[in-house]
Design a protein around this motif. Structure first.
Motif, PDB file in Angstrom:
ATOM      1  N   ASP A  37      -7.870   7.703  39.092  1.00 54.85           N
ATOM      2  CA  ASP A  37      -7.225   8.071  37.836  1.00 54.85           C
ATOM      3  C   ASP A  37      -5.719   7.996  38.039  1.00 54.85           C
ATOM      4  N   CYS A  38      -5.046   7.065  37.354  1.00 53.07           N
ATOM      5  CA  CYS A  38      -3.595   6.896  37.504  1.00 53.07           C
ATOM      6  C   CYS A  38      -2.871   8.155  37.042  1.00 53.07           C
ATOM      7  N   PRO A  39      -1.854   8.590  37.768  1.00 52.40           N
ATOM      8  CA  PRO A  39      -1.362   8.063  39.054  1.00 52.40           C
ATOM      9  C   PRO A  39      -1.777   8.973  40.206  1.00 52.40           C
ATOM     10  N   LEU A  40      -3.051   9.324  40.265  1.00 54.72           N
ATOM     11  CA  LEU A  40      -3.555  10.281  41.251  1.00 54.72           C
ATOM     12  C   LEU A  40      -4.056   9.541  42.489  1.00 54.72           C
ATOM     13  N   THR A  41      -5.142   9.981  43.087  1.00 50.56           N
ATOM     14  CA  THR A  41      -5.582   9.392  44.347  1.00 50.56           C
ATOM     15  C   THR A  41      -6.224   8.024  44.150  1.00 50.56           C
ATOM     16  N   GLY A  42      -6.100   7.171  45.171  1.00 50.14           N
ATOM     17  CA  GLY A  42      -6.680   5.836  45.124  1.00 50.14           C
ATOM     18  C   GLY A  42      -8.169   5.849  45.397  1.00 50.14           C
ATOM     19  N   GLY A  43      -8.905   5.115  44.590  1.00 55.06           N
ATOM     20  CA  GLY A  43     -10.353   5.132  44.700  1.00 55.06           C
ATOM     21  C   GLY A  43     -10.892   4.497  45.965  1.00 55.06           C
ATOM     22  N   THR A  54     -19.552  10.590  56.540  1.00 53.82           N
ATOM     23  CA  THR A  54     -20.948  10.938  56.267  1.00 53.82           C
ATOM     24  C   THR A  54     -21.883   9.886  56.847  1.00 53.82           C
ATOM     25  N   SER A  55     -23.165  10.246  56.912  1.00 52.82           N
ATOM     26  CA  SER A  55     -24.144   9.296  57.451  1.00 52.82           C
ATOM     27  C   SER A  55     -25.298   9.030  56.495  1.00 52.82           C
ATOM     28  N   ARG A  56     -25.514   9.928  55.506  1.00 53.05           N
ATOM     29  CA  ARG A  56     -26.651   9.737  54.602  1.00 53.05           C
ATOM     30  C   ARG A  56     -26.253   9.814  53.139  1.00 53.05           C
ATOM     31  N   LEU A  57     -25.127  10.443  52.826  1.00 54.27           N
ATOM     32  CA  LEU A  57     -24.716  10.686  51.444  1.00 54.27           C
ATOM     33  C   LEU A  57     -24.455   9.369  50.713  1.00 54.27           C
ATOM     34  N   ARG A  58     -25.000   9.247  49.510  1.00 54.37           N
ATOM     35  CA  ARG A  58     -24.630   8.126  48.648  1.00 54.37           C
ATOM     36  C   ARG A  58     -23.319   8.470  47.941  1.00 54.37           C
ATOM     37  N   VAL A  59     -22.461   7.477  47.785  1.00 51.92           N
ATOM     38  CA  VAL A  59     -21.135   7.709  47.224  1.00 51.92           C
ATOM     39  C   VAL A  59     -20.898   6.713  46.087  1.00 51.92           C
ATOM     40  N   GLY A  60     -20.482   7.245  44.952  1.00 46.57           N
ATOM     41  CA  GLY A  60     -20.161   6.401  43.806  1.00 46.57           C
ATOM     42  C   GLY A  60     -18.689   6.505  43.459  1.00 46.57           C
ATOM     43  N   ILE A  61     -18.113   5.404  43.024  1.00 48.92           N
ATOM     44  CA  ILE A  61     -16.759   5.434  42.488  1.00 48.92           C
ATOM     45  C   ILE A  61     -16.875   5.131  41.012  1.00 48.92           C
ATOM     46  N   GLY A  62     -16.436   6.054  40.201  1.00 53.64           N
ATOM     47  CA  GLY A  62     -16.641   5.857  38.769  1.00 53.64           C
ATOM     48  C   GLY A  62     -15.495   6.416  37.945  1.00 53.64           C
ATOM     49  N   ILE A  63     -14.451   5.623  37.724  1.00 54.23           N
ATOM     50  CA  ILE A  63     -14.469   4.165  37.879  1.00 54.23           C
ATOM     51  C   ILE A  63     -13.181   3.670  38.549  1.00 54.23           C
ATOM     52  N   LEU A  64     -13.214   2.380  38.972  1.00 56.21           N
ATOM     53  CA  LEU A  64     -12.000   1.647  39.302  1.00 56.21           C
ATOM     54  C   LEU A  64     -11.544   0.902  38.046  1.00 56.21           C
ATOM     55  N   PRO A  65     -10.305   1.077  37.605  1.00 56.81           N
ATOM     56  CA  PRO A  65      -9.822   0.310  36.454  1.00 56.81           C
ATOM     57  C   PRO A  65      -9.677  -1.170  36.818  1.00 56.81           C
ATOM     58  N   LEU A  66     -10.384  -2.021  36.133  1.00 57.24           N
ATOM     59  CA  LEU A  66     -10.368  -3.445  36.450  1.00 57.24           C
ATOM     60  C   LEU A  66      -8.985  -4.083  36.392  1.00 57.24           C
ATOM     61  N   PRO A  67      -8.129  -3.740  35.422  1.00 54.53           N
ATOM     62  CA  PRO A  67      -6.849  -4.447  35.341  1.00 54.53           C
ATOM     63  C   PRO A  67      -5.921  -4.212  36.531  1.00 54.53           C
ATOM     64  N   LEU A  68      -6.149  -3.156  37.312  1.00 51.14           N
ATOM     65  CA  LEU A  68      -5.223  -2.820  38.390  1.00 51.14           C
ATOM     66  C   LEU A  68      -5.312  -3.765  39.578  1.00 51.14           C
ATOM     67  N   ARG A  69      -6.433  -4.501  39.725  1.00 50.01           N
ATOM     68  CA  ARG A  69      -6.626  -5.346  40.904  1.00 50.01           C
ATOM     69  C   ARG A  69      -7.111  -6.735  40.500  1.00 50.01           C
TER      70      ARG A  69
END
Length: 290
Positions: A37-43, A54-69
């Protein structure tokens, strides 16, 4: 069965992430979700750290803004993480907040066109294909990944508006709905997604991930009320869940009945014990919704 997760909000300083991640890993929580979330932490940075800790935890990123990259950058970062931590990553992408896209100089004239071009190219790149595209936003000339993942992680689209939801149904593996969507909105979203899937002739599984405002403890109702008011959604009926495990589980079940496959609890900004909230979700709420 409804899978249950928790969000770590980027409004918190990044040094607090590890304690929450460790609580999620040891408590048996199914999945932890992160926001960019701009301009906070990078996803990508928080995603990599969480997977490494971690070794078992599933991790989701929701969301990365498409226009930034550029799409090749998103593909390279995702492929690297998917190879390092196979089968534990869910990638969520979306339009991003348009005011912030404007402030950073990347707001597209047509967010839907950008999303279509990026999703098509990103999926192909992560599937190991060589891509040539001369679009409005994606321009690639015989580009492929040297190290594509053995299995492409699911690509989900964060969307709330009808045209974006239909596009998600057409091109993505799933959809993410934000925490301001009550059960009635979830039903409408599922219908729009299904329209896009039908138009594209898709019959594969399309997962719907829905965020849910949640609070527990003696002051849970008041904290949730303040949070909803801060977001300007305190008048939306059926939004959020506050109270003990039974009350929060009831909110989760409502969303599941409306069409959610996975529900992700979003803590209030003033949550006094975030690691405790994670354990509450994993140990008390999750058994009630499985």
């Amino acid at each position: 069965m409804t899978e249950l997760g928790v969000v770590f909000r980027p409004q918190l300083p990044p040094e607090r992430l590890r304690g929450v991640v460790e609580a999620a890993e040891t408590s048996g929580l199914a999945e932890l979700w992160l926001w960019e979330d701009c301009p906070l932490t990078g996803g990508i940075a928080t995603l990599a750290a969480t997977l490494a800790w971690t070794s078992r935890l599933r991790v989701g990123i929701g969301i990365l803004p498409l226009p930034l990259r550029p799409v090749i950058t998103t593909a390279m970062e995702t492929a690297t993480l998917a190879r390092l931590f196979p089968d534990r990553l869910t990638l969520g992408v979306g339009h991003g907040a348009q005011d912030w896209m404007a402030k950073t100089g990347v707001r597209p004239a047509s967010p839907l066109t950008l999303m279509r071009e990026h999703l098509t190219a990103l999926t192909a790149l992560l599937d190991g294909e060589t891509v040539t595209e001369d679009g409005r936003h994606v321009r690639l000339d015989g580009v492929g990944l040297d190290w594509p993942p053995a299995r492409r992680p699911p690509i989900l689209v964060g969307a709330t508006k009808e045209r974006s939801l239909r596009l998600s149904g057409e091109l993505a593996d799933g959809t993410v709905l934000d925490q301001n969507q009550p059960p009635a909105a979830v039903r409408r979203a599922r219908a729009a997604i299904d329209e896009g899937r039908a138009a594209a002739g898709r019959t594969d599984r399309h997962e719907l991930v829905v965020y849910l405002w949640a609070a527990t403890g003696p002051d849970a109702t008041e904290r949730l009320r303040r949070e909803l008011a801060e977001w300007g959604v305190d008048e939306v009926p059926g939004l959020g869940a506050a109270g003990n495990a039974d009350a929060v589980a009831a909110g989760v079940r409502e969303l599941a009945e409306a069409g959610a496959d996975r529900v992700v609890l979003v803590h209030t900004a003033d949550e006094p014990d975030l690691a405790g909230f994670v354990r509450f979700a994993a140990e008390e709420v999750a058994p009630l919704v499985r």
